[in-house]
Design an enzyme around this catalytic site. Sequence first.
Site, PDB file in Angstrom:
ATOM      1  N   LYS A 220     -11.623  -1.475   8.655  1.00 27.79           N
ATOM      2  CA  LYS A 220     -11.215  -2.735   8.411  1.00 27.79           C
ATOM      3  C   LYS A 220     -11.031  -2.793  10.703  1.00 27.79           C
ATOM      4  O   LYS A 220     -12.033  -4.000  11.014  1.00 27.79           O
ATOM      5  CB  LYS A 220      -9.534  -2.311   8.653  1.00 27.79           C
ATOM      6  CG  LYS A 220      -9.048  -2.893   7.034  1.00 27.79           C
ATOM      7  CD  LYS A 220      -7.931  -2.559   6.554  1.00 27.79           C
ATOM      8  CE  LYS A 220      -7.726  -2.070   5.560  1.00 27.79           C
ATOM      9  NZ  LYS A 220      -8.083  -3.482   5.177  1.00 27.79           N
TER      10      LYS A 220
ATOM     11  N   TRP B 190       0.947  -1.250   0.071  1.00 28.54           N
ATOM     12  CA  TRP B 190      -0.137  -0.204  -0.340  1.00 28.54           C
ATOM     13  C   TRP B 190       0.917   0.905   0.004  1.00 28.54           C
ATOM     14  O   TRP B 190       0.015   2.362  -0.481  1.00 28.54           O
ATOM     15  CB  TRP B 190      -1.085   0.022   1.313  1.00 28.54           C
ATOM     16  CG  TRP B 190      -1.697  -0.425   1.185  1.00 28.54           C
ATOM     17  CD1 TRP B 190      -2.726  -2.152   1.641  1.00 28.54           C
ATOM     18  CD2 TRP B 190      -3.125  -0.802  -0.234  1.00 28.54           C
ATOM     19  NE1 TRP B 190      -3.049  -3.231   0.957  1.00 28.54           N
ATOM     20  CE2 TRP B 190      -3.880  -1.888  -0.192  1.00 28.54           C
ATOM     21  CE3 TRP B 190      -2.967  -0.090  -1.274  1.00 28.54           C
ATOM     22  CZ2 TRP B 190      -5.089  -2.092  -0.443  1.00 28.54           C
ATOM     23  CZ3 TRP B 190      -4.148  -0.269  -2.273  1.00 28.54           C
ATOM     24  CH2 TRP B 190      -4.987  -1.753  -1.770  1.00 28.54           C
TER      25      TRP B 190
ATOM     26  N   ASP C 120      -0.880   6.752   6.792  1.00 31.76           N
ATOM     27  CA  ASP C 120      -1.721   5.835   6.550  1.00 31.76           C
ATOM     28  C   ASP C 120      -2.132   4.433   8.284  1.00 31.76           C
ATOM     29  O   ASP C 120      -0.956   3.491   7.871  1.00 31.76           O
ATOM     30  CB  ASP C 120      -1.921   5.188   5.530  1.00 31.76           C
ATOM     31  CG  ASP C 120      -2.819   3.388   4.362  1.00 31.76           C
ATOM     32  OD1 ASP C 120      -4.057   3.745   5.664  1.00 31.76           O
ATOM     33  OD2 ASP C 120      -2.736   3.294   3.442  1.00 31.76           O
TER      34      ASP C 120
END
Length: 362
Positions: free
Chosen positions: A198, A102, A174
């Site tokens: 999540k 990511w 992030d």
Amino acid sequence: MAKAWNYNAGPSMIPVSVMEKAQKEFTDYNGLGLGIVEMSHRSAEYDAVAKNAEKLLRELLNIPDNYKVLFEQGGGRGQFAAICLNLLPEGGKADYFVTGHWSRCAYKECAEKYGEAILHECTEVDDNGQYFINYDKMQVTEGSSYAYLCYNETVNGLELNRLPDTGDVPLVIDMSSNILTRSIDVSKFGVIMFGAQKNVGPSGLTVTIVREDLLGSARKYCPSVFDWSVLAKFDSMYNTPTTFSWYMAGLAFEWIKEQGGVAELERRNIEKSNLLYDYVDNQDFYSCPIRREDRSRVNCVFTLKDESLNQEFLARAKELNLIGLKGHKVLGGMRASIYNAMPLEGVEVLVSFLKSFAKEHS
């Protein structure tokens, strides 16, 4: 209906009590005779829902007053662009500390479209074939507008165990897969962003926590819905927000507070991940490709020594209602995502299955 254990990386497990409350209020919120999903975001009733969610998040993370909390759309990929559009001036440069899938996606978004993204490859492989994070490579470039990190690499199963010193350069991070799973000092960051799907609730909602002095420098062509100063001015209501996901986030924040807050959930997450990793490390049927100190507490990756058994493993797991154990296509192998909503029992069930499957094939 048999109970399913959900180890998916996202959308992922939501506490049963949160879903039951949402179910109860779905068609009649607070006796209003209408459901939360059909309520105007401009109504006083929904405004109270939104404000309460922000209040709870500020309390859980101890967010300083000089930070704005924005409830947005667009997901992590949308924020990869928004970060550049809000923080990177034309002709500017930014450091990207890449530790996995990511953070590499964020780097590519910037490098290919918005400006000079300086790549720092911060993951290496040791003599035992295990991945680890090399923090020495996290060095800020002179004149950099910001430094970017992914706190927990959902795909790769890597999680930072410390933060780099970026000095006066804002650290943008992030935390999509480990927000509210561990205690953090918000003041160490210029920007924190995370997707909700999540540890918070349904997909569709992205939250950005941004220090106020970083607002107001968006590029002229930045879409208004990605301009943090616009969203801050309109309390995240410049356009119609993801009202249901925002509402569900508020319920999740209430649940976390009831559990004892972030510190208690961090304790549980350490206990859960240690249980799984201790088993994986003390037999020879499975292995973990990540060095112990850099392993994620919430996205636990492991492989079977005999990968020809992968499909049988997944099929047997599904028969037992253990769902979502297949690793990401980028990495392969297996992955158990054991976020805040996953109780210790869910990890105990998984370890029991791992033991029985290994015994059958030994």
